[in-house]
Design a protein around this motif. Structure first.
Motif, short mmCIF file in Angstrom:
data_model
loop_
_atom_site.label_atom_id
_atom_site.label_comp_id
_atom_site.label_asym_id
_atom_site.label_seq_id
_atom_site.Cartn_x
_atom_site.Cartn_y
_atom_site.Cartn_z
N GLY A 25 0.84 -1.20 0.00
CA GLY A 25 0.00 0.00 0.00
C GLY A 25 0.86 1.24 0.00
N PRO A 26 0.26 2.41 0.11
CA PRO A 26 1.03 3.64 0.04
C PRO A 26 2.07 3.80 1.14
CG PRO A 26 -1.24 4.10 0.62
CD PRO A 26 -1.16 2.65 0.27
N HIS A 27 1.86 3.14 2.28
CA HIS A 27 2.80 3.29 3.40
C HIS A 27 3.83 2.16 3.45
CE1 HIS A 27 0.49 6.63 4.83
NE2 HIS A 27 -0.60 5.89 4.76
N THR A 28 3.77 1.26 2.49
CA THR A 28 4.72 0.15 2.43
C THR A 28 6.10 0.69 2.07
OG1 THR A 28 2.95 -1.32 1.69
CG2 THR A 28 5.21 -2.08 1.36
N ARG A 29 7.07 0.36 2.90
CA ARG A 29 8.45 0.79 2.65
C ARG A 29 9.14 -0.21 1.72
NH1 ARG A 29 10.17 1.03 8.67
NH2 ARG A 29 8.92 -0.85 8.48
N LEU A 30 9.83 0.32 0.73
CA LEU A 30 10.47 -0.55 -0.25
C LEU A 30 11.57 -1.40 0.37
CD1 LEU A 30 10.75 1.88 -3.29
CD2 LEU A 30 8.92 0.30 -2.72
N ASP A 31 12.33 -0.82 1.28
CA ASP A 31 13.44 -1.53 1.88
C ASP A 31 12.98 -2.39 3.07
OD1 ASP A 31 16.32 -2.06 2.13
OD2 ASP A 31 16.13 -0.98 4.02
N ALA A 32 12.43 -1.77 4.07
CA ALA A 32 12.11 -2.48 5.31
C ALA A 32 10.96 -3.47 5.17
CB ALA A 32 11.81 -1.48 6.41
N ASP A 33 9.96 -3.13 4.37
CA ASP A 33 8.79 -4.01 4.26
C ASP A 33 8.88 -4.99 3.10
OD1 ASP A 33 7.61 -2.69 6.46
OD2 ASP A 33 6.80 -1.14 5.15
N LEU A 34 9.28 -4.50 1.94
CA LEU A 34 9.33 -5.37 0.75
C LEU A 34 10.69 -6.02 0.53
CD1 LEU A 34 7.34 -3.32 -1.92
CD2 LEU A 34 6.59 -5.32 -0.63
N LEU A 35 11.72 -5.50 1.21
CA LEU A 35 13.08 -5.98 1.01
C LEU A 35 13.43 -5.97 -0.48
CD1 LEU A 35 13.00 -8.98 3.48
CD2 LEU A 35 13.83 -6.68 3.93
N LEU A 36 13.05 -4.87 -1.14
CA LEU A 36 13.25 -4.73 -2.57
C LEU A 36 14.73 -4.76 -2.91
CD1 LEU A 36 11.33 -4.20 -5.04
CD2 LEU A 36 12.07 -1.84 -4.89
N GLU A 37 15.10 -5.64 -3.81
CA GLU A 37 16.50 -5.77 -4.23
C GLU A 37 16.78 -4.82 -5.38
OE1 GLU A 37 17.47 -9.85 -4.92
OE2 GLU A 37 16.61 -10.47 -3.01
N SER A 38 18.04 -4.54 -5.61
CA SER A 38 18.41 -3.59 -6.65
C SER A 38 17.95 -4.05 -8.04
CB SER A 38 19.92 -3.34 -6.66
OG SER A 38 20.63 -4.54 -6.84
N VAL A 39 17.96 -5.35 -8.29
CA VAL A 39 17.50 -5.88 -9.58
C VAL A 39 16.00 -5.61 -9.73
CG1 VAL A 39 17.16 -8.01 -10.90
CG2 VAL A 39 19.30 -7.63 -9.68
N GLU A 40 15.25 -5.75 -8.65
CA GLU A 40 13.82 -5.50 -8.68
C GLU A 40 13.54 -4.01 -8.87
OE1 GLU A 40 12.22 -9.12 -5.85
OE2 GLU A 40 13.11 -7.35 -4.90
N LEU A 41 14.33 -3.17 -8.22
CA LEU A 41 14.18 -1.73 -8.40
C LEU A 41 14.46 -1.34 -9.85
CD1 LEU A 41 13.65 1.06 -7.14
CD2 LEU A 41 16.11 1.20 -6.70
#
Length: 91
Positions: A25-41
């Motif tokens: 959702g809008p408050h979901t943090r890319l790093d802390a919540d999704l653990l978004l990796e650089s390839v995904e970014l």
């Protein structure tokens, strides 16, 4: 103004990460919540740039953030960036 972009980014993040839509959702943090990796970014950025032009480049935006800002970056923050820069030529 940002709501359509939040919905779009949620859909793109589901595509890129495989997360459930309800988990993002809008408050979901890319790093802390999704653990978004650089390839995904990078993949997310590619999809956003294709739809909204080079001005909406997320990777370029993220590169300007401090470490603290990057850690706290949310889907809503990205939606505001895309909404502000959609269709604007890159500088």
């Amino acid at each position: 103004m940002d709501e359509p972009y939040v919905a779009e980014l949620v859909g793109l993040l589901v595509e890129v990460t495989g997360e459930e839509p309800a988990a993002i959702g809008p408050h979901t943090r890319l790093d802390a919540d999704l653990l978004l990796e650089s390839v995904e970014l990078a993949r997310l950025n590619d999809l956003v740039v294709r739809r909204h032009g080079d001005g909406a480049d997320i990777v370029r935006h993220v590169a300007t953030l401090s470490l603290d800002e990057l850690i706290e970056l949310t889907v809503g923050d990205l939606a505001r960036h895309v909404a502000t820069h959609a269709g604007v030529p890159a500088r």
